[in-house]
Write a protein that holds these residues in place. Sequence first.
Motif, PDB file in Angstrom:
ATOM      1  N   VAL A 159       0.843  -0.909  -0.029  1.00 27.74           N
ATOM      2  CA  VAL A 159       0.019   0.008  -0.074  1.00 27.74           C
ATOM      3  C   VAL A 159       0.874   1.254   0.079  1.00 27.74           C
ATOM      4  N   ASN A 160       0.620   2.130  -0.970  1.00 28.90           N
ATOM      5  CA  ASN A 160       1.136   3.499  -0.855  1.00 28.90           C
ATOM      6  C   ASN A 160      -0.128   4.455  -1.463  1.00 28.90           C
ATOM      7  N   MET A 161      -0.643   4.770  -0.500  1.00 31.48           N
ATOM      8  CA  MET A 161      -1.980   5.674  -1.088  1.00 31.48           C
ATOM      9  C   MET A 161      -1.843   6.903  -0.326  1.00 31.48           C
ATOM     10  N   ASP A 162      -2.695   8.006  -0.955  1.00 33.78           N
ATOM     11  CA  ASP A 162      -2.881   9.296  -0.445  1.00 33.78           C
ATOM     12  C   ASP A 162      -4.393   9.747  -0.054  1.00 33.78           C
ATOM     13  N   ILE A 163      -4.678  10.196   0.860  1.00 36.55           N
ATOM     14  CA  ILE A 163      -6.099  10.482   1.082  1.00 36.55           C
ATOM     15  C   ILE A 163      -6.041  12.101   1.200  1.00 36.55           C
ATOM     16  N   PRO A 164      -6.904  12.835   0.394  1.00 35.53           N
ATOM     17  CA  PRO A 164      -7.017  14.103   0.461  1.00 35.53           C
ATOM     18  C   PRO A 164      -7.744  14.352   1.832  1.00 35.53           C
ATOM     19  N   LEU A 165      -7.431  15.220   2.606  1.00 39.49           N
ATOM     20  CA  LEU A 165      -8.134  15.646   3.899  1.00 39.49           C
ATOM     21  C   LEU A 165      -9.372  16.743   3.553  1.00 39.49           C
ATOM     22  N   PRO A 166     -10.262  16.790   4.369  1.00 45.69           N
ATOM     23  CA  PRO A 166     -11.319  17.654   4.185  1.00 45.69           C
ATOM     24  C   PRO A 166     -10.700  19.238   4.456  1.00 45.69           C
ATOM     25  N   ILE A 167     -11.255  20.245   3.760  1.00 47.68           N
ATOM     26  CA  ILE A 167     -10.588  21.523   3.865  1.00 47.68           C
ATOM     27  C   ILE A 167     -10.579  22.102   5.422  1.00 47.68           C
ATOM     28  N   ASP A 168     -11.515  21.701   6.067  1.00 48.03           N
ATOM     29  CA  ASP A 168     -11.584  22.261   7.507  1.00 48.03           C
ATOM     30  C   ASP A 168     -10.853  21.387   8.440  1.00 48.03           C
ATOM     31  N   ALA A 169     -10.129  20.306   8.085  1.00 46.94           N
ATOM     32  CA  ALA A 169      -9.614  19.316   8.948  1.00 46.94           C
ATOM     33  C   ALA A 169      -8.300  20.109   9.658  1.00 46.94           C
ATOM     34  N   ASP A 170      -8.222  19.918  11.051  1.00 45.83           N
ATOM     35  CA  ASP A 170      -7.278  20.472  11.739  1.00 45.83           C
ATOM     36  C   ASP A 170      -6.313  19.552  11.840  1.00 45.83           C
ATOM     37  N   THR A 171      -5.273  19.680  11.215  1.00 42.89           N
ATOM     38  CA  THR A 171      -4.084  18.578  10.944  1.00 42.89           C
ATOM     39  C   THR A 171      -3.238  18.640  12.332  1.00 42.89           C
ATOM     40  N   GLU A 172      -3.377  19.773  13.087  1.00 39.28           N
ATOM     41  CA  GLU A 172      -2.553  19.662  14.367  1.00 39.28           C
ATOM     42  C   GLU A 172      -3.118  18.887  15.309  1.00 39.28           C
ATOM     43  N   THR A 173      -4.248  18.289  15.114  1.00 44.03           N
ATOM     44  CA  THR A 173      -5.010  17.309  16.336  1.00 44.03           C
ATOM     45  C   THR A 173      -5.073  15.797  15.603  1.00 44.03           C
ATOM     46  N   LEU A 174      -4.287  15.445  14.695  1.00 47.44           N
ATOM     47  CA  LEU A 174      -4.483  14.062  14.070  1.00 47.44           C
ATOM     48  C   LEU A 174      -3.905  13.049  15.027  1.00 47.44           C
ATOM     49  N   VAL A 175      -4.702  12.079  15.263  1.00 48.85           N
ATOM     50  CA  VAL A 175      -4.575  11.003  16.139  1.00 48.85           C
ATOM     51  C   VAL A 175      -4.731   9.620  15.358  1.00 48.85           C
ATOM     52  N   SER A 176      -3.499   8.745  15.295  1.00 51.16           N
ATOM     53  CA  SER A 176      -3.778   7.524  14.495  1.00 51.16           C
ATOM     54  C   SER A 176      -3.685   6.390  15.445  1.00 51.16           C
ATOM     55  N   LYS A 177      -4.624   5.341  15.209  1.00 50.12           N
ATOM     56  CA  LYS A 177      -4.640   3.944  16.118  1.00 50.12           C
ATOM     57  C   LYS A 177      -4.739   2.984  15.023  1.00 50.12           C
ATOM     58  N   MET A 178      -4.031   1.803  15.472  1.00 43.97           N
ATOM     59  CA  MET A 178      -4.216   0.512  14.613  1.00 43.97           C
ATOM     60  C   MET A 178      -4.608  -0.568  15.565  1.00 43.97           C
ATOM     61  N   ALA A 179      -5.721  -1.091  15.199  1.00 44.69           N
ATOM     62  CA  ALA A 179      -6.308  -2.502  15.855  1.00 44.69           C
ATOM     63  C   ALA A 179      -7.194  -3.277  15.226  1.00 44.69           C
ATOM     64  N   ASN A 180      -7.056  -4.382  15.127  1.00 40.27           N
ATOM     65  CA  ASN A 180      -7.504  -5.553  14.554  1.00 40.27           C
ATOM     66  C   ASN A 180      -7.632  -5.312  13.053  1.00 40.27           C
ATOM     67  N   GLY A 181      -6.424  -4.716  12.419  1.00 42.69           N
ATOM     68  CA  GLY A 181      -6.287  -4.691  10.912  1.00 42.69           C
ATOM     69  C   GLY A 181      -7.048  -3.169  10.572  1.00 42.69           C
ATOM     70  N   LEU A 182      -7.394  -2.411  11.302  1.00 43.37           N
ATOM     71  CA  LEU A 182      -8.076  -1.278  10.964  1.00 43.37           C
ATOM     72  C   LEU A 182      -7.220  -0.141  11.467  1.00 43.37           C
ATOM     73  N   LEU A 183      -6.751   0.747  10.339  1.00 41.24           N
ATOM     74  CA  LEU A 183      -6.204   1.910  10.748  1.00 41.24           C
ATOM     75  C   LEU A 183      -7.212   3.079  11.014  1.00 41.24           C
ATOM     76  N   LYS A 184      -7.258   3.780  12.087  1.00 39.89           N
ATOM     77  CA  LYS A 184      -8.324   4.812  12.395  1.00 39.89           C
ATOM     78  C   LYS A 184      -7.648   5.964  12.655  1.00 39.89           C
ATOM     79  N   ILE A 185      -8.054   7.050  11.848  1.00 41.84           N
ATOM     80  CA  ILE A 185      -7.237   8.334  12.269  1.00 41.84           C
ATOM     81  C   ILE A 185      -8.289   9.405  12.543  1.00 41.84           C
ATOM     82  N   THR A 186      -8.330  10.156  13.496  1.00 40.93           N
ATOM     83  CA  THR A 186      -9.265  11.254  13.826  1.00 40.93           C
ATOM     84  C   THR A 186      -8.601  12.592  13.987  1.00 40.93           C
ATOM     85  N   MET A 187      -9.286  13.717  13.782  1.00 39.54           N
ATOM     86  CA  MET A 187      -8.938  14.966  13.637  1.00 39.54           C
ATOM     87  C   MET A 187     -10.199  15.909  13.955  1.00 39.54           C
TER      88      MET A 187
END
Length: 159
Positions: free
Chosen positions: A118-146
């Motif tokens: 995998v080498n992919m890019d995901i465009p973020l919504p225009i109002d996403a606060d990139t300073e608050t990014l948090v990522s977690k990996m569990a049970n084969g799912l990558l979850k990113i919140t902001m």
Amino acid sequence: MCDEKHHRPKGFAGCYNFGPHDIAKMKRMAKHFMHGFMGSYIAFNVEDLGDSYLITVPLAGRTKEDVKVSLINKHLNIKADKPKIPERENLKEKEEEHKTAQDWCMPFFRKGFTFVDVNMDIPLPIDADTETLVSKMANGLLKITMRKKPAKKIDISEN
């Protein structure tokens, strides 16, 4: 070529009469061609949770050590190598010359899915606060919140 007597393609199991080397070459060409369009695309979700966003990427068979997430110009870049499956490590793929007609004509019906690098890019919504990014990996799912950035209010003045 067509069988002129019956007006149907010649060959085995509904395929045209190509040799194993021809089919292997065509498969490599098709894979290379499609990689240009699809790359290593994995379906993902971007959910609006009101005051934040949740991005979910399924990465079966990978652990947090296998996945790298980067922020590049309001895009998340996600990289992960194809997972190693111990049970498959001892298996050798069938040699191209020893495959059956069914292997050549319908290779995907029995496989189900395949793991890819995998080498992919995901465009973020225009109002996403990139300073608050948090990522977690569990049970084969990558979850990113902001969180969302609040809209900036602009006063309107009179002339």
